[in-house]
Design a protein around this motif. Sequence first.
Motif, mmCIF file in Angstrom:
data_model
loop_
_atom_site.group_PDB
_atom_site.id
_atom_site.type_symbol
_atom_site.label_atom_id
_atom_site.label_comp_id
_atom_site.label_asym_id
_atom_site.label_seq_id
_atom_site.Cartn_x
_atom_site.Cartn_y
_atom_site.Cartn_z
ATOM 1 N N MET A 135 0.847 -1.219 0.000
ATOM 2 C CA MET A 135 0.000 0.000 0.000
ATOM 3 C C MET A 135 0.872 1.254 0.000
ATOM 4 O O MET A 135 1.824 1.347 0.758
ATOM 5 N N SER A 136 0.551 2.213 -0.862
ATOM 6 C CA SER A 136 1.425 3.378 -0.963
ATOM 7 C C SER A 136 1.166 4.355 0.169
ATOM 8 O O SER A 136 0.079 4.433 0.714
ATOM 9 N N LYS A 137 2.203 5.093 0.514
ATOM 10 C CA LYS A 137 2.034 6.158 1.500
ATOM 11 C C LYS A 137 1.522 7.394 0.778
ATOM 12 O O LYS A 137 1.682 7.512 -0.421
ATOM 13 N N VAL A 138 0.943 8.325 1.516
ATOM 14 C CA VAL A 138 0.351 9.462 0.808
ATOM 15 C C VAL A 138 1.391 10.399 0.213
ATOM 16 O O VAL A 138 1.087 11.155 -0.682
ATOM 17 N N ASN A 139 2.620 10.375 0.732
ATOM 18 C CA ASN A 139 3.583 11.257 0.073
ATOM 19 C C ASN A 139 4.328 10.574 -1.071
ATOM 20 O O ASN A 139 5.313 11.066 -1.568
ATOM 21 N N ASP A 140 3.811 9.404 -1.495
ATOM 22 C CA ASP A 140 4.293 8.800 -2.733
ATOM 23 C C ASP A 140 3.585 9.474 -3.900
ATOM 24 O O ASP A 140 2.362 9.454 -3.982
ATOM 25 N N LEU A 141 4.360 10.084 -4.766
ATOM 26 C CA LEU A 141 3.746 10.673 -5.958
ATOM 27 C C LEU A 141 4.205 9.875 -7.159
ATOM 28 O O LEU A 141 5.393 9.659 -7.353
ATOM 29 N N TYR A 142 3.261 9.420 -7.949
ATOM 30 C CA TYR A 142 3.623 8.655 -9.143
ATOM 31 C C TYR A 142 3.727 9.595 -10.331
ATOM 32 O O TYR A 142 2.840 10.413 -10.580
ATOM 33 N N ALA A 164 -7.983 8.820 -7.744
ATOM 34 C CA ALA A 164 -6.712 9.538 -7.623
ATOM 35 C C ALA A 164 -6.839 10.976 -8.106
ATOM 36 O O ALA A 164 -7.747 11.314 -8.863
ATOM 37 N N SER A 165 -5.938 11.824 -7.637
ATOM 38 C CA SER A 165 -5.866 13.172 -8.162
ATOM 39 C C SER A 165 -4.791 13.202 -9.234
ATOM 40 O O SER A 165 -3.682 12.728 -9.011
ATOM 41 N N VAL A 166 -5.154 13.744 -10.376
ATOM 42 C CA VAL A 166 -4.189 13.831 -11.466
ATOM 43 C C VAL A 166 -3.768 15.284 -11.636
ATOM 44 O O VAL A 166 -4.605 16.182 -11.755
ATOM 45 N N VAL A 167 -2.473 15.503 -11.593
ATOM 46 C CA VAL A 167 -1.915 16.845 -11.718
ATOM 47 C C VAL A 167 -1.030 16.863 -12.957
ATOM 48 O O VAL A 167 -0.170 15.997 -13.118
ATOM 49 N N CYS A 168 -1.270 17.828 -13.861
ATOM 50 C CA CYS A 168 -0.468 17.879 -15.081
ATOM 51 C C CYS A 168 0.555 18.997 -15.013
ATOM 52 O O CYS A 168 0.242 20.109 -14.567
ATOM 53 N N VAL A 169 1.759 18.703 -15.444
ATOM 54 C CA VAL A 169 2.743 19.775 -15.596
ATOM 55 C C VAL A 169 3.155 19.844 -17.061
ATOM 56 O O VAL A 169 3.165 18.842 -17.765
ATOM 57 N N TYR A 217 -5.617 13.319 1.439
ATOM 58 C CA TYR A 217 -5.604 11.861 1.412
ATOM 59 C C TYR A 217 -5.290 11.278 2.773
ATOM 60 O O TYR A 217 -5.829 10.250 3.155
ATOM 61 N N ALA A 218 -4.393 11.942 3.498
ATOM 62 C CA ALA A 218 -4.048 11.451 4.830
ATOM 63 C C ALA A 218 -5.300 11.451 5.692
ATOM 64 O O ALA A 218 -5.596 10.493 6.399
ATOM 65 N N ARG A 219 -6.063 12.525 5.615
ATOM 66 C CA ARG A 219 -7.298 12.626 6.394
ATOM 67 C C ARG A 219 -8.278 11.534 5.991
ATOM 68 O O ARG A 219 -8.861 10.859 6.822
ATOM 69 N N ARG A 220 -8.425 11.357 4.675
ATOM 70 C CA ARG A 220 -9.380 10.366 4.197
ATOM 71 C C ARG A 220 -8.976 8.963 4.623
ATOM 72 O O ARG A 220 -9.798 8.153 4.988
ATOM 73 N N ASP A 221 -7.666 8.698 4.582
ATOM 74 C CA ASP A 221 -7.185 7.379 4.968
ATOM 75 C C ASP A 221 -7.502 7.073 6.415
ATOM 76 O O ASP A 221 -7.790 5.954 6.785
#
Length: 377
Positions: free
Chosen positions: A1-8, A69-74, A115-119
């Motif tokens: 399970m990923s931690k919330v500060n894992d950003l893919y 998931a939240s998708v953020v584009c750069v 996400y931390a709150r939701r988890d």
Amino acid sequence: MSKVNDLYVIGNHTELKDTLRQQISESFNLLEVSINDFKKIHAQIIIVANQDDSTVDLVQSALAEFPSASVVCVNGVEDFDLLRSLNRLGVTDFYVIPGEELILKERLEELAQDYARRDLSINESEGFKRGGGKVFAFYSGSGGTGKSLISATYAQTLKLESTGKVLFIDLNLQYGGAETYLGIESNRTIIDLLPVINELGEHHIRNVSERESHSELNVLISPKDAEMAEKITEDFVLRLIRASKRNFDFIVIDLPNWMDEKTLMALEESDRIYYVMDVNTVSMRVLKSVESLFTRLGINTKEKLEVVINMKSKDTELTKKDLERFVSYPVAAEIRRDYKNIQAKINHGEPLRKEPKEKKLTPFSKDIHKWVNSMLK
Ligand SMILES: Nc1ncnc2c1ncn2[C@@H]1O[C@H](COP(=O)(O)OP(=O)(O)O)[C@@H](O)[C@H]1O
Ligand SMILES: [Mg+2]
């Protein structure tokens, strides 16, 4: 399970990915992945660092695999066409780097905290953590079995007894009904989402839905109008449910008892179908014919259909045992007949539930309370 500060991070743009690494790898754990890795990971925040025609497809694949998931584009440059296409998919986070790394970082921190709150707040059950909101559809082959009253009270109870975000959708587009059980009067209806259905986001759903005043449950009300109902297509239903899944933890849908493309779409999109019935020989026969209809339509009932027995009383013709001999579906709950208490509330335009952990619950509300709590555990 990923931690919330894992950003893919996905995408083909090396320079953008380098900049990202320089700017945010102190606060976050950046993991570079490709589409082929999707099945192996559980992503909550995905950064798309891509800069060619494939960006929209890439975002679409990410949303399909990780609806919550939240998708953020750069991107290296402002690109309004791209921005518009992304908006249509419900993605509004778009940052140009170098230049906007500071707000990007702030936004990522905000998302991670969310996400931390939701988890913490959502129960530990695997089933409810993965893939965003869970959809519960209430259906029956006969009318008047209690679908609307039970689904409305179920949603209200879920909202009162959990910290999850709950949305109730009344898909009885011609007749409605659930709003009466929730004591809501409103001119806003699902129809108001028509103009924005292709770019549906959480704010649209929140703006158009009503808040049930005691539980703060979000409710999308039926237009109660045959002509209006015609304007809602199966594509609308699909988009509405997909967007709801991205933004709510639990989505409860009340369905009419006839089968059309819209009902079918909702049934297909749901994680669980609660089939509401009282146990007598006629309703068992109806269940059998619904079962064969579902099979013909390709709806997989084995995995997601559960029976809810309503109107339980001492003098019911048949029992849960008789039903279990007859069908293989699990019985999710048994709900007692409770005319007096229910009628009194409905006549006063009051919902059945008012606050969390209520002491004096009537039999009907108590049975639903027990069911919801067992499911949350
Ligand atoms: N357990 C129950 N005890 C007493 N009355 C009930 C119960 N469940 C439903 N009802 C009543 O039955 C009627 C039909 O319920 P409703 O939820 O509108 O059915 P449906 O949506 O399946 O057509 C309503 O008047 C409702 O108050
Ligand atoms: Mg109904």
